[in-house]
Design a protein around this motif. Structure first.
Motif, PDB file in Angstrom:
ATOM      1  N   LEU A  95       0.467  -1.449  -0.285  1.00 54.23           N
ATOM      2  CA  LEU A  95       0.062  -0.348   0.160  1.00 54.23           C
ATOM      3  C   LEU A  95       1.159   1.944   0.103  1.00 54.23           C
ATOM      4  CD1 LEU A  95      -2.573  -1.291   2.537  1.00 54.23           C
ATOM      5  CD2 LEU A  95      -2.838  -1.141   0.848  1.00 54.23           C
ATOM      6  N   PHE A  96       2.274   1.013   0.344  1.00 54.71           N
ATOM      7  CA  PHE A  96       3.130   2.539   0.505  1.00 54.71           C
ATOM      8  C   PHE A  96       3.875   2.391  -0.695  1.00 54.71           C
ATOM      9  CE2 PHE A  96       7.442   3.806   1.308  1.00 54.71           C
ATOM     10  CZ  PHE A  96       7.153   5.075   2.194  1.00 54.71           C
ATOM     11  N   LEU A  97       3.971   1.306  -1.730  1.00 58.41           N
ATOM     12  CA  LEU A  97       4.260   1.421  -2.466  1.00 58.41           C
ATOM     13  C   LEU A  97       3.597   2.157  -3.760  1.00 58.41           C
ATOM     14  CD1 LEU A  97       7.032   0.842  -4.923  1.00 58.41           C
ATOM     15  CD2 LEU A  97       5.713  -1.399  -4.832  1.00 58.41           C
ATOM     16  N   GLU A  98       2.319   2.211  -3.158  1.00 57.93           N
ATOM     17  CA  GLU A  98       0.848   2.379  -4.509  1.00 57.93           C
ATOM     18  C   GLU A  98       0.751   3.899  -4.107  1.00 57.93           C
ATOM     19  OE1 GLU A  98      -3.338   1.957  -4.943  1.00 57.93           O
ATOM     20  OE2 GLU A  98      -2.755   0.458  -4.566  1.00 57.93           O
ATOM     21  N   ALA A  99       1.308   4.077  -2.826  1.00 57.50           N
ATOM     22  CA  ALA A  99       1.539   5.533  -2.001  1.00 57.50           C
ATOM     23  C   ALA A  99       2.139   6.850  -2.830  1.00 57.50           C
ATOM     24  CB  ALA A  99       1.007   6.385  -1.297  1.00 57.50           C
ATOM     25  N   LEU A 100       3.317   5.359  -3.577  1.00 59.43           N
ATOM     26  CA  LEU A 100       4.538   7.026  -3.651  1.00 59.43           C
ATOM     27  C   LEU A 100       4.387   6.709  -5.372  1.00 59.43           C
ATOM     28  CD1 LEU A 100       7.525   4.912  -1.985  1.00 59.43           C
ATOM     29  CD2 LEU A 100       6.859   6.535  -1.469  1.00 59.43           C
ATOM     30  N   GLN A 101       4.401   5.489  -5.990  1.00 61.99           N
ATOM     31  CA  GLN A 101       4.183   5.493  -7.743  1.00 61.99           C
ATOM     32  C   GLN A 101       2.846   6.206  -8.133  1.00 61.99           C
ATOM     33  OE1 GLN A 101       2.855   1.316  -7.349  1.00 61.99           O
ATOM     34  NE2 GLN A 101       4.906   0.382  -8.386  1.00 61.99           N
ATOM     35  N   THR A 102       1.866   7.028  -7.378  1.00 63.14           N
ATOM     36  CA  THR A 102       0.410   7.815  -7.203  1.00 63.14           C
ATOM     37  C   THR A 102       1.056   9.002  -7.008  1.00 63.14           C
ATOM     38  OG1 THR A 102      -0.436   6.910  -5.207  1.00 63.14           O
ATOM     39  CG2 THR A 102      -0.981   5.928  -7.711  1.00 63.14           C
ATOM     40  N   ARG A 103       2.223   9.095  -5.906  1.00 65.98           N
ATOM     41  CA  ARG A 103       3.067  10.172  -5.681  1.00 65.98           C
ATOM     42  C   ARG A 103       2.099  10.939  -5.323  1.00 65.98           C
ATOM     43  NH1 ARG A 103       7.737  11.514  -7.886  1.00 65.98           N
ATOM     44  NH2 ARG A 103       8.556  10.583  -9.341  1.00 65.98           N
ATOM     45  N   ASN A 104       1.228  10.650  -3.831  1.00 63.54           N
ATOM     46  CA  ASN A 104       0.389  11.260  -2.914  1.00 63.54           C
ATOM     47  C   ASN A 104       1.383  11.125  -1.731  1.00 63.54           C
ATOM     48  OD1 ASN A 104      -1.698  11.534  -0.816  1.00 63.54           O
ATOM     49  ND2 ASN A 104      -2.774  10.578  -1.982  1.00 63.54           N
ATOM     50  N   PRO A 105       2.297  12.328  -0.940  1.00 62.28           N
ATOM     51  CA  PRO A 105       2.753  12.546   0.155  1.00 62.28           C
ATOM     52  C   PRO A 105       2.230  11.822   0.970  1.00 62.28           C
ATOM     53  CG  PRO A 105       2.624  14.331  -1.515  1.00 62.28           C
ATOM     54  CD  PRO A 105       2.572  13.253  -1.997  1.00 62.28           C
ATOM     55  N   GLU A 106       1.575  12.041   1.327  1.00 58.57           N
ATOM     56  CA  GLU A 106       0.490  12.674   2.271  1.00 58.57           C
ATOM     57  C   GLU A 106      -0.274  11.154   2.613  1.00 58.57           C
ATOM     58  OE1 GLU A 106      -0.647  14.874   5.098  1.00 58.57           O
ATOM     59  OE2 GLU A 106       0.905  16.466   3.899  1.00 58.57           O
ATOM     60  N   ARG A 107      -0.695  10.967   1.996  1.00 54.99           N
ATOM     61  CA  ARG A 107      -1.237   9.086   2.003  1.00 54.99           C
ATOM     62  C   ARG A 107       0.527   8.538   2.393  1.00 54.99           C
ATOM     63  NH1 ARG A 107      -4.453   5.146   3.403  1.00 54.99           N
ATOM     64  NH2 ARG A 107      -4.525   3.142   2.111  1.00 54.99           N
ATOM     65  N   ALA A 108       1.302   8.319   1.606  1.00 56.87           N
ATOM     66  CA  ALA A 108       2.134   7.981   1.492  1.00 56.87           C
ATOM     67  C   ALA A 108       3.117   7.811   3.183  1.00 56.87           C
ATOM     68  CB  ALA A 108       3.635   8.409   1.330  1.00 56.87           C
ATOM     69  N   SER A 109       2.341   9.308   3.369  1.00 53.13           N
ATOM     70  CA  SER A 109       3.583   9.653   5.202  1.00 53.13           C
ATOM     71  C   SER A 109       2.140   8.673   6.210  1.00 53.13           C
ATOM     72  CB  SER A 109       3.067  10.988   5.355  1.00 53.13           C
ATOM     73  OG  SER A 109       3.744  11.056   6.790  1.00 53.13           O
ATOM     74  N   GLU A 110       1.469   8.752   6.228  1.00 55.37           N
ATOM     75  CA  GLU A 110       0.165   8.069   7.083  1.00 55.37           C
ATOM     76  C   GLU A 110       0.464   6.492   6.814  1.00 55.37           C
ATOM     77  OE1 GLU A 110      -4.213   6.846   6.272  1.00 55.37           O
ATOM     78  OE2 GLU A 110      -4.158   8.722   5.793  1.00 55.37           O
ATOM     79  N   LEU A 111       0.891   6.117   5.697  1.00 56.45           N
ATOM     80  CA  LEU A 111       1.112   4.740   5.578  1.00 56.45           C
ATOM     81  C   LEU A 111       2.304   4.381   7.046  1.00 56.45           C
ATOM     82  CD1 LEU A 111      -0.153   3.875   1.893  1.00 56.45           C
ATOM     83  CD2 LEU A 111      -1.536   3.008   4.455  1.00 56.45           C
ATOM     84  N   LEU A 112       3.423   4.657   6.313  1.00 58.06           N
ATOM     85  CA  LEU A 112       4.698   4.921   6.543  1.00 58.06           C
ATOM     86  C   LEU A 112       4.813   4.636   8.696  1.00 58.06           C
ATOM     87  CD1 LEU A 112       7.610   3.821   6.447  1.00 58.06           C
ATOM     88  CD2 LEU A 112       7.612   6.738   5.886  1.00 58.06           C
ATOM     89  N   LYS A 113       3.899   5.382   9.167  1.00 61.40           N
ATOM     90  CA  LYS A 113       2.960   6.308  10.261  1.00 61.40           C
ATOM     91  C   LYS A 113       2.692   4.921  10.703  1.00 61.40           C
ATOM     92  CE  LYS A 113       2.628  10.543  11.159  1.00 61.40           C
ATOM     93  NZ  LYS A 113       2.373  11.733  11.531  1.00 61.40           N
ATOM     94  N   LYS A 114       1.653   4.418  10.705  1.00 56.75           N
ATOM     95  CA  LYS A 114       0.684   3.684  10.290  1.00 56.75           C
ATOM     96  C   LYS A 114       1.706   1.822  10.881  1.00 56.75           C
ATOM     97  CE  LYS A 114      -3.638   0.289   9.496  1.00 56.75           C
ATOM     98  NZ  LYS A 114      -2.645  -0.596   9.904  1.00 56.75           N
ATOM     99  N   HIS A 115       2.093   1.444   9.702  1.00 60.40           N
ATOM    100  CA  HIS A 115       3.167   0.455   9.918  1.00 60.40           C
ATOM    101  C   HIS A 115       4.039   0.614  10.870  1.00 60.40           C
ATOM    102  CE1 HIS A 115       6.349  -2.593   8.839  1.00 60.40           C
ATOM    103  NE2 HIS A 115       7.276  -1.440   8.237  1.00 60.40           N
ATOM    104  N   ILE A 116       4.522   1.446  10.837  1.00 63.06           N
ATOM    105  CA  ILE A 116       5.480   1.862  12.982  1.00 63.06           C
ATOM    106  C   ILE A 116       5.370   1.699  13.829  1.00 63.06           C
ATOM    107  CG2 ILE A 116       7.110   2.949  13.519  1.00 63.06           C
ATOM    108  CD1 ILE A 116       8.147   4.781  10.489  1.00 63.06           C
TER     109      ILE A 116
END
Length: 211
Positions: A177-198
């Protein structure tokens, strides 16, 4: 001597990551020197460095002992990591090229492959490379410096988590899911997913820790 000191340090650190030296284990210079087939001097230097990294504690009447991380220790490290890496990906994504994102995709693929093969050491290494790549791409030296101070403790907690299959399997889903956020260039979504994962890793690890 410098290279020998460095290699001895990395070998002892490897024993910690692989679970051959566990929290609470005493580090006997003589036994380690014999095991690694080196003199006691580089072993002593390696232990000193691990004390500085807060991986080894000098305990009266017990000597040098692998730190037994408490729930609070783990929470403190991972809450800090969560905020720093969440910021890092927000800063990094606008700076990342298509090739950078392809590199992230390849690291995710390698994580999946290592997990399928049951190679948790390789899995942990590829996962670490992905996180560190994102932080480097943030080009924020303050974030990089603060995370470098926590790096050994982060790796130690990651190694503990990777020994629990369900944590690695859950992380694999979040990583895609995080990779998908990177690929769609959505920094807010990527940050949210990374923080949730951690945070998910933090909660899973501390659930299995007894203070």
């Amino acid at each position: 001597m410098g290279n020998l000191n460095d290699s001895t340090y990395e070998r002892i650190w490897g024993l910690v990551l692989e679970g051959e030296l566990l929290p609470g284990d005493r580090l006997d210079e003589r036994i380690l020197a014999a095991r690694l087939q080196v003199s006691r001097t580089p072993v002593r230097e390696a232990i000193n460095r691990l004390v500085q990294d807060r991986i080894v504690a000098r305990i009266p009447y017990k000597g040098n002992t692998i730190v037994a991380l408490s729930r609070k220790n783990i929470s403190d490290v991972y809450v800090t990591r969560q905020e720093l890496e969440g910021l890092a990906v927000k800063l990094a994504l606008p700076r990342m090229s298509d090739l950078d994102i392809q590199h992230c995709a390849e690291l995710v693929r390698q994580c999946d492959e290592a997990l399928e093969n049951g190679d948790l050491v390789a899995y942990g290494d590829f996962d670490r490379q992905l996180h560190e790549f994102i932080v480097t791409k943030s080009e924020n030296t303050a974030v990089e410096h603060m995370l470098s101070l926590l790096s050994r403790q982060i790796q130690m907690v990651r190694a503990i988590g990777n020994r629990q299959p369900h944590i690695a399997e859950d992380a694999a889903v979040n990583r895609h899911l995080f990779l998908e956020a990177l690929q769609t260039r959505n920094p807010e979504r990527a940050s949210e997913l990374l923080k949730k994962h951690i945070d998910d890793v933090r909660l899973s690890v501390i659930a299995n820790i007894t203070d």
